[in-house]
Design a protein around this motif. Structure first.
Motif, PDB file in Angstrom:
ATOM      1  N   UNK A  81       0.851  -1.194   0.000  1.00  0.00           N
ATOM      2  CA  UNK A  81       0.000   0.000   0.000  1.00  0.00           C
ATOM      3  C   UNK A  81       0.884   1.239   0.000  1.00  0.00           C
ATOM      4  N   UNK A  82       0.625   2.164  -0.907  1.00  0.00           N
ATOM      5  CA  UNK A  82       1.444   3.365  -1.018  1.00  0.00           C
ATOM      6  C   UNK A  82       1.401   4.188   0.270  1.00  0.00           C
ATOM      7  N   UNK A  83       0.194   4.404   0.819  1.00  0.00           N
ATOM      8  CA  UNK A  83       0.060   5.234   2.015  1.00  0.00           C
ATOM      9  C   UNK A  83       0.615   4.532   3.248  1.00  0.00           C
ATOM     10  N   UNK A  84       0.252   3.261   3.436  1.00  0.00           N
ATOM     11  CA  UNK A  84       0.705   2.546   4.625  1.00  0.00           C
ATOM     12  C   UNK A  84       2.233   2.408   4.622  1.00  0.00           C
ATOM     13  N   UNK A  85       2.813   2.168   3.461  1.00  0.00           N
ATOM     14  CA  UNK A  85       4.272   2.074   3.370  1.00  0.00           C
ATOM     15  C   UNK A  85       4.924   3.379   3.820  1.00  0.00           C
ATOM     16  N   UNK A  86       4.370   4.493   3.363  1.00  0.00           N
ATOM     17  CA  UNK A  86       4.905   5.803   3.748  1.00  0.00           C
ATOM     18  C   UNK A  86       4.792   6.029   5.257  1.00  0.00           C
ATOM     19  N   UNK A  87       3.638   5.688   5.830  1.00  0.00           N
ATOM     20  CA  UNK A  87       3.425   5.900   7.267  1.00  0.00           C
ATOM     21  C   UNK A  87       4.351   5.026   8.094  1.00  0.00           C
ATOM     22  N   UNK A  89       7.253   3.862   7.178  1.00  0.00           N
ATOM     23  CA  UNK A  89       8.620   4.346   7.011  1.00  0.00           C
ATOM     24  C   UNK A  89       8.882   5.576   7.879  1.00  0.00           C
ATOM     25  N   UNK A  90       7.876   6.469   7.972  1.00  0.00           N
ATOM     26  CA  UNK A  90       8.058   7.712   8.715  1.00  0.00           C
ATOM     27  C   UNK A  90       7.937   7.535  10.224  1.00  0.00           C
ATOM     28  N   UNK A  91       7.071   6.625  10.667  1.00  0.00           N
ATOM     29  CA  UNK A  91       6.721   6.602  12.082  1.00  0.00           C
ATOM     30  C   UNK A  91       7.090   5.306  12.813  1.00  0.00           C
ATOM     31  N   UNK A  92       7.634   4.314  12.114  1.00  0.00           N
ATOM     32  CA  UNK A  92       8.035   3.074  12.775  1.00  0.00           C
ATOM     33  C   UNK A  92       9.525   2.836  12.575  1.00  0.00           C
ATOM     34  N   UNK A  93      10.088   1.994  13.437  1.00  0.00           N
ATOM     35  CA  UNK A  93      11.489   1.620  13.279  1.00  0.00           C
ATOM     36  C   UNK A  93      11.674   0.883  11.962  1.00  0.00           C
ATOM     37  N   UNK A  94      12.806   1.128  11.332  1.00  0.00           N
ATOM     38  CA  UNK A  94      13.081   0.452  10.067  1.00  0.00           C
ATOM     39  C   UNK A  94      13.335  -1.033  10.303  1.00  0.00           C
ATOM     40  N   UNK A  95      13.015  -1.823   9.310  1.00  0.00           N
ATOM     41  CA  UNK A  95      13.214  -3.266   9.395  1.00  0.00           C
ATOM     42  C   UNK A  95      14.710  -3.564   9.489  1.00  0.00           C
ATOM     43  N   UNK A  96      15.091  -4.419  10.435  1.00  0.00           N
ATOM     44  CA  UNK A  96      16.492  -4.810  10.566  1.00  0.00           C
ATOM     45  C   UNK A  96      16.858  -5.865   9.526  1.00  0.00           C
TER      46      UNK A  96
END
Length: 263
Positions: A81-87, A89-96
């Motif tokens: 999802x374009x929107x969920x991916x953006x959210x 990325x901006x507000x959660x820790x990045x995947x290790x």
């Protein structure tokens, strides 16, 4: 004089049916309105979240393929999802991701994103207590894993004690790391990928490439030695034995090197 019925509760009549109906209808209509608005909002949100990323490109990746990077970052429901991916990325820790220090998402347009990968710069690994400890140019251990990453040589002959992640390998002579870096850079330029590099206590090195053992000796003229190796392998790609390039002399235009074939 008797008071007006409208002022005296004792004489006030019950509320008419019409009044009750109108009041109930208004409450019911407000409820329907709120429910309708909520449904419209949910449908709109579902439509927005359902807008997919039509194009995902990956750059900066060496150890992982483009599909492996995508599979590690874009996971779970509505992962594309374009929107969920953006959210996320901006507000959660990045995947290790092992061997990746971080990544960045760059949106070319709302449905096209580029994943820029920043990989850890590993030059070799040592085997320690059943794990492969990968280290960078400064000897800092950046990753511990059972995986064997192609193009990164096993380094043997180093003597060290306890290894700690994110700290330097406790070797006797730290100059070995600059030598490993120099050799691996030249090897990469030459298109040679050794399975193993061994160092003795004097930092003399020996390469192991499939069935070929290449004795290089000291650091002197290392670039010339490896260029010679590149030319030899181009002519004899299936050598099986031990090749001695420690006698390399850059002033000799017609060198002859000793080679011992495996029995």
């Amino acid at each position: 004089m008797m008071e007006n019925d409208s002022r005296n509760p004792a004489f006030r009549g019950e509320e008419s049916f019409a009044t009750k109906f109108r009041r109930g209808f208004r409450r019911h209509r407000r409820g329907i309105g709120l429910l309708t608005a909520l449904m419209i909002l949910l449908i709109a949100a579902a439509c927005v979240f359902a807008i997919p990323l039509e194009s995902i490109t990956v750059s900066g990746n060496r150890h992982y393929s483009e599909e492996e990077i995508k599979d590690r970052i874009f996971t779970g429901p509505f992962s594309r999802s374009a929107l969920l991916t953006y959210m996320k990325y901006r507000f959660q820790d990045h995947v290790g991701i092992p061997f990746v220090s971080d990544y960045k998402l760059v949106y070319k347009d709302p449905t096209h994103v580029e994943v820029i990968v920043y990989e850890k710069n590993v030059i070799g690994y040592v085997s320690y207590m059943g794990s492969n400890m990968y280290f960078d140019k400064d000897g800092i251990v950046v990753e511990s894993t059972s995986e064997v990453i192609g193009g990164v040589p096993l380094i043997t002959g180093l003597h060290f004690g306890h290894i700690v992640l994110n700290q330097a390998l406790p070797v006797d002579n730290s100059e070995v790391f600059s030598q490993i870096l120099n050799q691996t850079q030249i090897l990469a330029t030459s298109g040679i990928s050794p399975d193993k590099i061994n160092y003795d206590k004097n930092l003399n090195s020996t390469l192991y490439i499939k069935n070929l053992k290449v004795v290089l000796g000291g650091q002197d003229s290392m670039s010339g030695k490896l260029m010679e190796l590149k030319d030899i392998l181009a002519s004899y790609p299936d050598l099986n034995g031990t090749l001695y390039l420690d006698s390399y002399d850059e002033s000799n235009s017609s060198p002859i090197y000793r080679f011992e074939k495996n029995s």
